[in-house]
Design an enzyme around this catalytic site. Structure first.
Site, PDB file in Angstrom:
ATOM      1  N   CYS A  23       0.826  -1.204   0.000  1.00 52.98           N
ATOM      2  CA  CYS A  23       0.000   0.000   0.000  1.00 52.98           C
ATOM      3  C   CYS A  23       0.867   1.265   0.000  1.00 52.98           C
ATOM      4  CB  CYS A  23      -0.927   0.020   1.204  1.00 52.98           C
ATOM      5  SG  CYS A  23      -2.112   1.386   1.149  1.00 52.98           S
ATOM      6  N   CYS A  43      -8.775  -0.832   2.942  1.00 52.44           N
ATOM      7  CA  CYS A  43      -8.195   0.453   2.553  1.00 52.44           C
ATOM      8  C   CYS A  43      -8.749   0.872   1.189  1.00 52.44           C
ATOM      9  CB  CYS A  43      -6.672   0.296   2.487  1.00 52.44           C
ATOM     10  SG  CYS A  43      -5.799   1.727   1.852  1.00 52.44           S
ATOM     11  N   CYS A  75      -5.319   0.917  -1.523  1.00 55.48           N
ATOM     12  CA  CYS A  75      -4.760  -0.311  -2.114  1.00 55.48           C
ATOM     13  C   CYS A  75      -5.811  -1.379  -2.420  1.00 55.48           C
ATOM     14  CB  CYS A  75      -3.671  -0.892  -1.229  1.00 55.48           C
ATOM     15  SG  CYS A  75      -4.256  -1.521   0.362  1.00 55.48           S
TER      16      CYS A  75
END
Length: 154
Positions: free
Chosen positions: A37, A64, A67
């Site tokens: 990420c 997230c 990502c």
């Protein structure tokens, strides 16, 4: 054997060799990420590691948005495939932020995806498609001026 130290260092280094080996969850934000990420990295004491995304979700973390750990790595998301298909059918089409939002696509997310996966922005990709299409028409004998105007150049 993956230790906390090895996983944290892989997270800091965005080491692609650890992709799929673990997920990192940030206690302060409630978000879990891939090891690669690009989001800002948390302090070591605020990170918890899981072997699967399922474990992270069960422990109260959400995926997230940077990502997208629930998406298959290396696979083009469907909404991006639709845009690419439209551009292939009509290379002269111009997708502005407004057009993307009306299709339910966040322009910044599209830009990040293109930059991450292709090393160029989406707008640069559109320009390249338009230029390549115009160049092909010129090669086939069409007049440069008419091709330029048709492609949106003045």
């Amino acid at each position: 054997m993956l230790t906390q130290n090895i996983m944290y260092q892989a997270l800091l280094d965005k080491d692609t060799s650890y992709e799929g080996a673990f997920y990192a969850a940030v206690k302060t934000t409630g978000i879990f990420c891939r090891p690669t990420c690009t989001a800002r990295k948390p302090k070591k004491e605020n990170v918890e590691f899981f072997k699967t995304s399922r474990e992270a979700i069960i422990n109260g973390y959400r995926p997230c948005k940077v990502c997208s750990p629930l998406e298959k790595l290396g696979e083009t998301p469907e909404h991006i495939r639709d845009i690419l298909h439209e551009l292939n059918n009509n290379p002269l089409a111009k997708f502005k932020d407004y057009n993307l939002r009306s299709k339910g696509i966040e322009p910044n997310a599209l830009r990040r995806w293109f930059k991450k996966n292709h090393g160029i922005t989406f707008h640069a990709y559109q320009r390249m498609i338009r230029i390549n299409s115009a160049f092909k028409k010129i090669q086939n004998g069409e007049a440069v001026t008419s091709v330029a105007y048709e492609a949106g150049y003045e």
